[in-house]
Design an enzyme around this catalytic site. Structure first.
Site, short mmCIF file in Angstrom:
data_model
loop_
_atom_site.label_atom_id
_atom_site.label_comp_id
_atom_site.label_asym_id
_atom_site.label_seq_id
_atom_site.Cartn_x
_atom_site.Cartn_y
_atom_site.Cartn_z
N GLU A 69 0.84 -1.22 0.00
CA GLU A 69 0.00 0.00 0.00
C GLU A 69 0.87 1.26 0.00
O GLU A 69 0.50 2.28 0.60
CB GLU A 69 -0.92 0.03 1.22
C1 LIG Z 1 2.73 -9.70 -0.13
C2 LIG Z 1 2.43 -8.56 -1.06
C3 LIG Z 1 1.12 -8.25 -1.37
C4 LIG Z 1 0.84 -7.22 -2.26
N1 LIG Z 1 -0.46 -6.99 -2.64
C5 LIG Z 1 -0.71 -6.17 -3.69
C6 LIG Z 1 -2.01 -6.10 -4.29
O1 LIG Z 1 -2.97 -6.71 -3.81
N2 LIG Z 1 -2.18 -5.33 -5.39
C7 LIG Z 1 -1.16 -4.63 -5.95
O2 LIG Z 1 -1.37 -3.97 -6.94
N3 LIG Z 1 0.09 -4.66 -5.40
C8 LIG Z 1 0.34 -5.42 -4.29
N4 LIG Z 1 1.60 -5.49 -3.75
C9 LIG Z 1 2.65 -4.64 -4.31
C10 LIG Z 1 3.14 -3.57 -3.33
O3 LIG Z 1 2.18 -2.58 -3.15
C11 LIG Z 1 4.49 -3.06 -3.87
O4 LIG Z 1 5.44 -4.11 -3.66
C12 LIG Z 1 4.96 -1.79 -3.19
O5 LIG Z 1 4.09 -0.73 -3.49
C13 LIG Z 1 6.38 -1.40 -3.62
O6 LIG Z 1 6.62 -1.55 -4.99
P1 LIG Z 1 7.88 -2.41 -5.49
O7 LIG Z 1 7.85 -3.70 -4.75
O8 LIG Z 1 7.90 -2.47 -6.94
O9 LIG Z 1 9.14 -1.60 -4.95
P2 LIG Z 1 9.86 -0.39 -5.70
O10 LIG Z 1 8.86 0.59 -6.17
O11 LIG Z 1 10.82 -0.92 -6.69
O12 LIG Z 1 10.67 0.27 -4.50
C14 LIG Z 1 11.91 -0.23 -4.02
C15 LIG Z 1 12.44 0.74 -2.96
O13 LIG Z 1 12.66 2.04 -3.54
C16 LIG Z 1 11.93 3.03 -2.84
N5 LIG Z 1 11.42 4.02 -3.79
C17 LIG Z 1 10.81 3.80 -4.97
N6 LIG Z 1 10.46 4.96 -5.54
C18 LIG Z 1 10.83 5.94 -4.69
C19 LIG Z 1 10.73 7.36 -4.69
N7 LIG Z 1 10.11 8.01 -5.68
N8 LIG Z 1 11.22 8.04 -3.64
C20 LIG Z 1 11.79 7.40 -2.61
N9 LIG Z 1 11.93 6.05 -2.55
C21 LIG Z 1 11.45 5.34 -3.57
C22 LIG Z 1 10.79 2.27 -2.14
O14 LIG Z 1 10.34 2.96 -0.99
C23 LIG Z 1 11.46 0.96 -1.81
O15 LIG Z 1 12.17 1.07 -0.59
C24 LIG Z 1 1.90 -6.46 -2.81
C25 LIG Z 1 3.21 -6.76 -2.47
C26 LIG Z 1 3.50 -7.80 -1.63
C27 LIG Z 1 4.93 -8.12 -1.32
#
Ligand SMILES: Cc1cc2nc3c(=O)[nH]c(=O)nc-3n(C[C@H](O)[C@H](O)[C@H](O)COP(=O)(O)OP(=O)(O)OC[C@H]3O[C@@H](n4cnc5c(N)ncnc54)[C@H](O)[C@@H]3O)c2cc1C
Length: 586
Positions: A440
């Site tokens: 989220e």
């Molecule tokens: C168990 C689980 C359930 C989930 N359920 C859902 C779901 O139901 N529906 C859905 O759509 N998604 C879902 N997600 C996805 C989840 O919301 C994302 O994993 C999360 O939003 C982060 O995206 P990412 O994993 O691609 O990380 P990334 O976006 O690649 O981020 C990696 C790191 O970089 C940082 N970062 C990225 N951009 C910035 C910025 N602009 N400024 C500062 N820091 C930054 C982040 O804070 C993080 O620490 C789920 C994930 C998991 C693991």
């Protein structure tokens, strides 16, 4: 074996004494009829169901997990029956719009039910949580025909709702998403693309699953301005509104993960699946945020649910585990050693857990009240509440979950080596709570939202009414000097940090990201301090251990935890340029 104990006494104190919710509800048009005995009965029944039906499934379900075979997910033993029972009890639509079959109860009551469900089994709780969030988005943005066709079945729990945003290359930055939506002659759209990490994207306990999918129309501008929202059901509705033909979507795989193992986290493939546009073209992100903002508070609540379970188990263990003699004198002369709760360091851990949990619970209820105010109050009053929700939601999501995770680690520590062993359930709380800091919108992103979009974008104006409310409260209560002083100091730290960021951020925008997490934690410490002082004030003049302990806990928070605001204040003001060092030698 772990078990769950619903915090009903806490809900009574917070709702009736601290926030006087029955009188708050009675003043809001649409909530006047929610009376206190009914609310208490709702909480009692929910607590009973969680303790007796859901919580006993949690441990084994975590071991068993979900299985995927031929595109079908089988959920852990007992989940399907529990979901049916939950749905038949009317719990899924508790806060839903009565026009479409919801029960229309206030969020400040529903949130407490959500805590009990999430605390009993976070993996299970995600299903009704996402369904309720999908309903909020549909209620706000869908056409009348879609609302009539979908909301009653979602509120009744016959169907479930999920959200499909994330793609392999598009996580935080949803502007990168590629899923396509092509218009069809009948006014619907063909959705093609692949989504990952979709919570409960597939399961076996509801007849239909309604996916809210973000995708791009053919003429969409690049980035976040070109995203639209679509409703894509697993089964297309037939003429009677039931489940008709299977839509062209499927679960390709289940993620293997650290926690919430009993929940299916799915790779979802859409192969020209039929969907319907929700809201205006290219406005999908704004529509989706209606759901995500709702879910963000519930994610905070999820963290708190796990932290509460961890605390109650740790407390029980600490009173029965015998190790060494107490430095304050022998407490258990008949036994070979004293219970570990007699050791000041174990007590420190338990007090810290309690200080965070009880303030966290008060804080989510406080934000939930603001949500009710924003929804049911009128004119300026509604706007004031909506501003409060905007300001406090990122703090509720990130600070509650950060402190909840810390709390579960403390709970594990209280158990010593036994906390590392699966049987006791403590390691599951740690594993489950961890995801709440990530999904989220990661907690880092919440901090950027608070400082960038809320504080800086409003030139600090969004903070002012909350500060004024806290100052007015302090001026009107007679609390011990030590509590007042600690809180006023922390509030001053927040005021000074805000002024400093407002001055520095325009010079170099990187400063926001530099100190956003420290700023959110400072605001969170103040929020929890305010909650403790409100609890302390409500306990004043009341007889009994319960109220005396509330005042002692307020003193503990003010003396042992709130001073961390000084370190955060120094951290923020002490950084006058971004940390630009390289990693060349690593
Ligand atoms: C168990 C689980 C359930 C989930 N359920 C859902 C779901 O139901 N529906 C859905 O759509 N998604 C879902 N997600 C996805 C989840 O919301 C994302 O994993 C999360 O939003 C982060 O995206 P990412 O994993 O691609 O990380 P990334 O976006 O690649 O981020 C990696 C790191 O970089 C940082 N970062 C990225 N951009 C910035 C910025 N602009 N400024 C500062 N820091 C930054 C982040 O804070 C993080 O620490 C789920 C994930 C998991 C693991």
């Amino acid at each position: 074996m772990p078990h769950y104990k619903a915090p009903l006494r806490e809900f009574d104190f917070l709702m009736a004494d601290v926030f006087t919710l029955p009188s708050f509800w009675s003043q809001l048009p649409g909530l006047e009829e929610v009376d206190w005995p009914t609310a208490q009965e709702v909480l009692k029944q929910a607590g009973k169901w969680c303790e007796e039906v859901l919580a006993p499934l949690n441990r084994e379900a975590d071991e068993e997990g979900c299985q995927l075979k031929n595109g079908q997910v089988t959920t852990p033993t007992g989940f399907k029956a529990a979901y049916k029972d939950y749905a038949e009890g009317g719990w899924v639509g508790l806060g839903g719009n009565p026009q479409y079959g919801g029960m229309g109860l206030p969020k400040s009551l529903v949130a407490a039910v959500e805590e009990m469900v999430q605390g009993s089994s976070m993996a299970f709780g995600l299903a009704p949580m996402l369904t309720a969030g999908a309903c909020v988005a549909l209620d706000a943005h869908a056409s009348e025909a879609i609302k009539e066709a979908y909301l009653p079945k979602l509120y009744s729990g016959e169907w479930a709702g999920v959200m499909d945003l994330t793609e392999p290359q598009a996580g935080t930055d949803l502007g990168l998403l590629r899923t396509k939506a092509v218009p069809l002659e009948d006014g619907s759209f063909a959705i093609t693309g692949s989504k990952i990490f979709i919570t409960w994207g597939e399961q076996d306990f509801t007849d239909n699953i309604i996916h809210l999918v973000l995708a791009r129309l053919p003429d969409a501008p690049a980035g976040v301005k070109g995203i639209s929202l679509f409703l894509v059901p697993k089964f297309l509705p037939d003429e009677q509104g039931g489940c008709g033909a299977k839509n062209a979507l499927s679960c390709g795989a289940l993620e293997k993960k650290m926690g919430i193992k009993a929940c299916a986290t799915c790779v979802m493939n859409f192969d020209g699946a039929k969907g319907w546009l929700i809201g205006e073209p290219h406005q999908g992100l704004a529509c989706m945020f209606t759901m995500m903002n709702y879910e963000r508070l519930v994610v905070g609540i999820q963290g708190l649910g796990a932290a509460h379970g961890s605390f109650t188990q740790a407390l029980e263990y600490a009173t029965s585990r015998l190790q060494s003699r107490s430095p304050g004198g022998i407490k258990n002369p008949a036994g070979p050693a004293d219970p570990i709760i007699e050791h000041p360091d174990v007590r420190r851990m338990l007090l810290t857990m309690r200080a965070f949990n009880e303030a966290g619970r008060a804080f989510y209820l406080y934000v939930a009240m603001a949500l009710d105010g924003a929804k049911y109050a009128q004119g300026d009053e509604a706007r004031r509440f909506a501003d409060m929700v905007a300001l406090l939601t990122p703090i509720a999501k990130a600070f509650i979950t950060d402190k909840a995770f810390d709390t579960t680690v403390l709970g594990q520590q209280v158990f010593g080596g036994h906390g590392y062993i699966r049987e006791w359930g403590q390691e599951q709380y740690v594993r489950d709570a961890r995801i709440t800091q990530i999904y989220e919108g990661t907690n880092g992103i919440q901090a950027m939202d608070l400082l960038g979009r809320k504080i800086l974008a409003s030139q600090g104006q969004l903070l002012t009414p909350w500060q004024q409310e806290m100052q007015a409260f302090m001026a009107g209560v007679d609390l011990p000097e030590v509590q007042k002083q600690a809180f006023n100091e922390a509030l001053t730290h927040l005021t000074e940090a805000t002024a400093w960021v407002l001055e520095r951020a325009p010079v170099d925008p990187r400063m926001v990201g530099n100190c956003a997490v420290a700023y959110l934690h400072l605001a969170g410490l103040v929020a929890y301090g305010y909650m403790w002082l409100r609890m302390s004030a409500a306990a004043q003049g009341r007889e009994g251990d319960y109220y005396r302990e509330k005042q002692q806990m307020a003193a503990f928070y003010c003396q042992q935890i709130l001073p961390q605001s000084l370190a955060l204040h120094r951290q923020i003001l002490g950084t006058d340029q971004p940390w630009d060092l390289g990693f060349s030698g690593v």
